[in-house]
Design a protein around this motif. Structure first.
Motif, PDB file in Angstrom:
ATOM      1  N   ALA B  52       0.820  -1.214   0.000  1.00 40.58           N
ATOM      2  CA  ALA B  52       0.000   0.000   0.000  1.00 40.58           C
ATOM      3  C   ALA B  52       0.852   1.261   0.000  1.00 40.58           C
ATOM      4  O   ALA B  52       0.351   2.351  -0.296  1.00 40.58           O
ATOM      5  N   MET B  53       2.129   1.141   0.355  1.00 41.82           N
ATOM      6  CA  MET B  53       3.057   2.280   0.301  1.00 41.82           C
ATOM      7  C   MET B  53       3.889   2.251  -0.982  1.00 41.82           C
ATOM      8  O   MET B  53       4.728   3.125  -1.194  1.00 41.82           O
ATOM      9  N   GLU B 120       1.208   7.535  -0.403  1.00 48.40           N
ATOM     10  CA  GLU B 120       0.691   7.928   0.902  1.00 48.40           C
ATOM     11  C   GLU B 120      -0.810   8.144   0.822  1.00 48.40           C
ATOM     12  O   GLU B 120      -1.381   8.300  -0.246  1.00 48.40           O
ATOM     13  N   ARG B 121      -1.432   8.154   1.995  1.00 51.98           N
ATOM     14  CA  ARG B 121      -2.885   8.318   2.021  1.00 51.98           C
ATOM     15  C   ARG B 121      -3.298   9.745   1.682  1.00 51.98           C
ATOM     16  O   ARG B 121      -4.427   9.992   1.277  1.00 51.98           O
ATOM     17  N   ILE B 176      -4.224   2.614  -0.218  1.00 55.23           N
ATOM     18  CA  ILE B 176      -4.381   1.989   1.095  1.00 55.23           C
ATOM     19  C   ILE B 176      -4.776   0.544   0.812  1.00 55.23           C
ATOM     20  O   ILE B 176      -5.295   0.238  -0.264  1.00 55.23           O
ATOM     21  N   ASP B 177      -4.523  -0.353   1.762  1.00 51.86           N
ATOM     22  CA  ASP B 177      -5.021  -1.717   1.555  1.00 51.86           C
ATOM     23  C   ASP B 177      -6.329  -1.903   2.319  1.00 51.86           C
ATOM     24  O   ASP B 177      -6.588  -1.237   3.324  1.00 51.86           O
ATOM     25  N   ARG B 192      -7.298  12.113   5.129  1.00 48.33           N
ATOM     26  CA  ARG B 192      -5.907  12.564   5.064  1.00 48.33           C
ATOM     27  C   ARG B 192      -5.688  13.492   3.866  1.00 48.33           C
ATOM     28  O   ARG B 192      -4.838  14.383   3.922  1.00 48.33           O
TER      29      ARG B 192
END
Lengths: 290, 290
Positions: B52-53, B120-121, B176-177, B192
């Protein structure tokens, strides 16, 4: 913070040293353990592993299982952990707090060390001196005589020898931290280096409280076979004696030569004042069984 | 192996992504959980955080508390963990096994990502498409209908989307996961990034088993609010549609556009076939309470 992972930027060209440790209530600490001291110690044992490799601590992750949200406990635990982390500029970069019936603390610590300079257990050579930092036996004494404040402090608030580990990179051949007892931990160096060692019992620096107790058997068990002191035991060539003596003065930390490495089978002889081998119980595991 | 720490050599010039996770028996897995699947899943959830990153997984540490030495359990658990680790060239670099009354698994995973390219979120922008990989709802369905093999597999053997995460570095704005459910996890991106989103329910790819069940309420709860799917939800500019469609073909993994990001308050609207907002239960936490 707020993402799936923390992002770190390691210094270019350095190796990373990584260690991980799990502490379980009822086994590694008592349910009524003072949480601030526990936070300190949980981090200290990991920083001590990094110090034993000559690594500079940089980052740490913390996973916690707790039976319930206990804000005062968590605050005190965190305060103890963060106070030690701040002293060494260590950043908490990841965390997971979850519910579990038994308090469980898992820490992973990451440090940096220049390539080729990490202190390994396999580096001891015949002719090396055997050195130890600080004093031994205090933590084990604190287990059986918790009313002795000096010993209890050694047990609950161990000092990881971070600066010493960094400075030993170019001075020591091999190092380990005393987590399971001098005899057992030094034996790991001997086995991995395939060398023997003799150590003079009288020269081992001992927690001062033993002098007043007049119990030589307890002293011997704590000093040789007691764990949790988190001092460093290391071997270094004779030529480095002057530098190590001046390092001790600079750090304000006793560094004591207690014996020497020799060739032959990987065995440790602890000698009494008459030069005769002293019977002892080995490392912490053996002590615990008696 | 055999030293106080493991030594790693990161690739020069890359950032590190670190994530940590603790799984406790009775809370995150059942006492009779199949140990090989558990070893797989314990690592998979951490690799999913790295994915996710946009980070490439490299190293992992494992701390385990077990009530007793149970060699068959430990062998099967390790086999599951190592099989997944081997597929992604992930090295186990540190471990600690200790005794504890409740089986507890703590994993820290370390990955690498070029500086500035981590997903990133906070990166979602108005006008972005919202995408999701694979199919959703299967893992949550596996919890309530364990006899449906397809769903049980999604629950117990999730596939971390490692290659997809790496390939999204230059294509996605935020990711994101899906660990807590699409609605809850996408909400983290919105909060975010300080943007809103609308998603068309009909376009969300759903586990095929739902088609045969004829239970739209169960389907909706599992698809929007069920956790543990470990698919990636991400936002990307419209201009990247052709590249993302060809990436899906290359990876053999469905990538589906389900909605879009717009300005305004950070709220998620899930729209039904008539374009009306669909009531839903949010993320996993809410679902669990009903």
């Amino acid at each position: 913070v707020g993402d799936d992972c923390a992002l770190l930027r390691p210094d270019a060209g350095l190796d990373l040293a990584v260690t991980t440790d799990m502490l379980v209530e009822g086994r590694h600490f008592l349910p009524d353990a003072e949480p601030r001291a526990l936070g300190h110690k949980a981090l200290a044992v990991n920083l001590s592993d990094l110090a034993a490799m000559g690594a500079t601590p940089r980052w740490v992750t913390l996973a916690l299982a707790l039976p319930a949200i206990d804000a005062p406990w968590l605050e005190a635990f965190s305060a103890g952990l963060f106070a030690l982390a701040a002293r060494y500029n260590v950043d908490l970069v990841g965390g997971d707090t979850t519910r579990g019936a038994v308090r469980t603390i898992s820490i992973t610590a990451i440090g940096e060390v220049p390539p080729g300079l990490a202190l390994e257990r396999a580096g001891a050579r015949p002719g090396d001196d055997v050195w130890v930092s600080g004093e031994l036996g205090g933590a084990a004494l604190g287990l059986v005589r918790p009313e002795i404040a000096e010993a209890a402090k050694r047990l609950h608030l161990p000092e990881p020898r971070v600066e010493l580990g960094e400075r030993l990179r170019r001075l020591a051949h091999a190092a380990i931290d005393v987590s399971d007892g001098l005899a057992g931990d030094l034996a790991h160096i001997l086995e991995r280096s395939n060398v023997g060692a003799s150590v003079e019992y009288a020269r081992i620096p001992k927690c001062a409280a033993f002098a007043k107790l007049g119990d030589p058997e307890l002293e011997k068990n704590c000093v040789l076979s007691g764990g949790d002191d988190y001092e460093l035991v290391f071997t270094a060539p004779r030529a480095h004696r002057p530098e190590l003596e001046s390092l001790a003065r600079e750090l304000g930390l006793a560094l004591t030569r207690i014996g020497e490495i020799h060739g032959g089978t990987p065995q440790l002889a602890v000698l009494d004042a008459q030069g005769k081998p002293l019977a002892h119980r080995g490392g912490f595991d053996h002590f615990a069984r008696t």
